[in-house]
Scaffold this motif. Sequence first.
Motif, PDB file in Angstrom:
ATOM      1  N   UNK A 160       0.841  -1.198   0.000  1.00  0.00           N
ATOM      2  CA  UNK A 160       0.000   0.000   0.000  1.00  0.00           C
ATOM      3  C   UNK A 160       0.874   1.244   0.000  1.00  0.00           C
ATOM      4  N   UNK A 161       0.338   2.329  -0.567  1.00  0.00           N
ATOM      5  CA  UNK A 161       1.015   3.624  -0.510  1.00  0.00           C
ATOM      6  C   UNK A 161      -0.024   4.715  -0.304  1.00  0.00           C
ATOM      7  N   UNK A 162       0.125   5.461   0.768  1.00  0.00           N
ATOM      8  CA  UNK A 162      -0.712   6.619   1.039  1.00  0.00           C
ATOM      9  C   UNK A 162       0.081   7.863   0.651  1.00  0.00           C
ATOM     10  N   UNK A 163      -0.564   8.802  -0.053  1.00  0.00           N
ATOM     11  CA  UNK A 163       0.097  10.015  -0.535  1.00  0.00           C
ATOM     12  C   UNK A 163      -0.492  11.241   0.148  1.00  0.00           C
ATOM     13  N   UNK A 164       0.368  12.198   0.458  1.00  0.00           N
ATOM     14  CA  UNK A 164      -0.103  13.457   1.044  1.00  0.00           C
ATOM     15  C   UNK A 164       0.741  14.593   0.504  1.00  0.00           C
ATOM     16  N   UNK A 165       0.094  15.715   0.180  1.00  0.00           N
ATOM     17  CA  UNK A 165       0.796  16.913  -0.262  1.00  0.00           C
ATOM     18  C   UNK A 165       0.281  18.130   0.474  1.00  0.00           C
ATOM     19  N   UNK A 166       1.192  19.039   0.813  1.00  0.00           N
ATOM     20  CA  UNK A 166       0.813  20.252   1.530  1.00  0.00           C
ATOM     21  C   UNK A 166       1.625  21.430   1.026  1.00  0.00           C
ATOM     22  N   UNK A 167       0.915  22.471   0.558  1.00  0.00           N
ATOM     23  CA  UNK A 167       1.561  23.733   0.191  1.00  0.00           C
ATOM     24  C   UNK A 167       1.038  24.828   1.117  1.00  0.00           C
ATOM     25  N   UNK A 168       1.240  24.640   2.397  1.00  0.00           N
ATOM     26  CA  UNK A 168       0.714  25.557   3.401  1.00  0.00           C
ATOM     27  C   UNK A 168       1.809  26.508   3.874  1.00  0.00           C
ATOM     28  N   UNK A 169       1.383  27.669   4.395  1.00  0.00           N
ATOM     29  CA  UNK A 169       2.334  28.667   4.873  1.00  0.00           C
ATOM     30  C   UNK A 169       3.142  28.160   6.055  1.00  0.00           C
ATOM     31  N   UNK A 170       2.590  27.205   6.809  1.00  0.00           N
ATOM     32  CA  UNK A 170       3.297  26.668   7.975  1.00  0.00           C
ATOM     33  C   UNK A 170       3.940  25.315   7.701  1.00  0.00           C
ATOM     34  N   UNK A 171       4.089  24.951   6.446  1.00  0.00           N
ATOM     35  CA  UNK A 171       4.722  23.672   6.108  1.00  0.00           C
ATOM     36  C   UNK A 171       6.161  23.651   6.612  1.00  0.00           C
TER      37      UNK A 171
END
Length: 442
Positions: A160-171
């Motif tokens: 299995x592979x779970x993917x997550x992406x975040x382009x947040x100011x607090x990243x």
Amino acid sequence: MSGSISKIGLWGVDKTVALSGYTPHQHIPSPIEPDFAAPAHSSSLTFGPLALAAAVARTATTRDDAPVAVLDALQRSTLPMLETMIEDGETFGLSTHFQYLADTERTFLAARVGAGITDLYMNALGYTWRANAACLSSTLDPHADFIYEGGNASGHGVVLAEAHGSFAANASAQSVHLQSKNKYLRQVKPYLAMTSPYGKVIHGYSIAFGSKPSALGAFLSLSETKITKPRGKKGAPLPSQATEIRGEGSTPTSIALAAHRSNFFLMGGDEVVDWIDWVRTVDGAPPEPTPIEFLRLQYAGRQYLVHPSSLWWGDLPREWLEDLFNYQHHWRHALRWPPRWRVGRRPHLGLFAMEETAGTEFLKSLTGIIQDGGRSIPATLQLPSFGPIGFGLGGESVGRIRDDADYQYALFRDGLALLGDPNRGRPRGITMWSPKEGTFLQ
């Protein structure tokens, strides 16, 4: 937009993102499958623009029960964003255009890029075949995004592979790493050792990717199932980046059909998609068994199959047209056939193609299933796999093959390629696929 994408606006150099967090998670038993050894994780991922664009397209089209119209809409809504939202240069960063996106659009873009990064990392680890993981649970329950097979998992099961992406100011490295751990515990761990339509789940990954809009740089974090190895047993080495692998083992037919449904859609081969859908369900009358033409294109030392709907004939060199006229008179009608993606779009500089051996072997296998009326689908298929080009692990410069600096492209292990400058190739003939008779050259 299946068949082709525009490369105008994409950055021009490879980017390397270092692994900023890694957590192995205990599981009992360990390993789940006694003879499985996970490939060693890498400290970084390197990728070119075409590789990321292709990976985003691959992951956006893995839902194998989605109609072609839905897949096409997903493509059209994502790839143009990559052209304007990612900064040029060796360091990953978001362009100044990103500030003009609404919050929902920012979230959507981050999720798509996170999925693409996950596909690149999993492919670089050696996993070849992909499918959507929605089959593991109802849509109301949290579950991982993708299922992979091949490489070290061949003959043992799927991962299995779970993917997550975040382009947040607090990243930050910490926030991205926390996401990878939390999503592993919530969306991967509950499904370990479960049986899926593609095989038993024997391992799991959660990959999170993030970047702060106001600064250059990105964060990449990995959580995976910990394997307690017997004393003296070493972990599996990193897979070779350039070595071509053939006959690595039998591929479960179910996941090969799922992966190639996405691949042939991306190439513009909707007719092949229709046949894949029919053999998987044998529901209603079969599609019309009209022979389908593919151009054989020589490019960077290999031959690829190209569907005619992906070509914008007005952009082709004159020698291409002369060669095509010499090969097959009925390709002349294709000059009047504008690809559906091209309507209202600027000229493209790239197209999806399939490595010839990978494409013909799969089409031959599909014919065998069709000839039997779709009633008897073999458990496995013998299909080739290839070393990736255009991306890889360990910070290597992987955007070129040998000394072919004139060629810009990405090649995945299952044979799907995105050719960034296809006009550098040369037509080498026509391959015909008859759904009921197989493939033959013309």
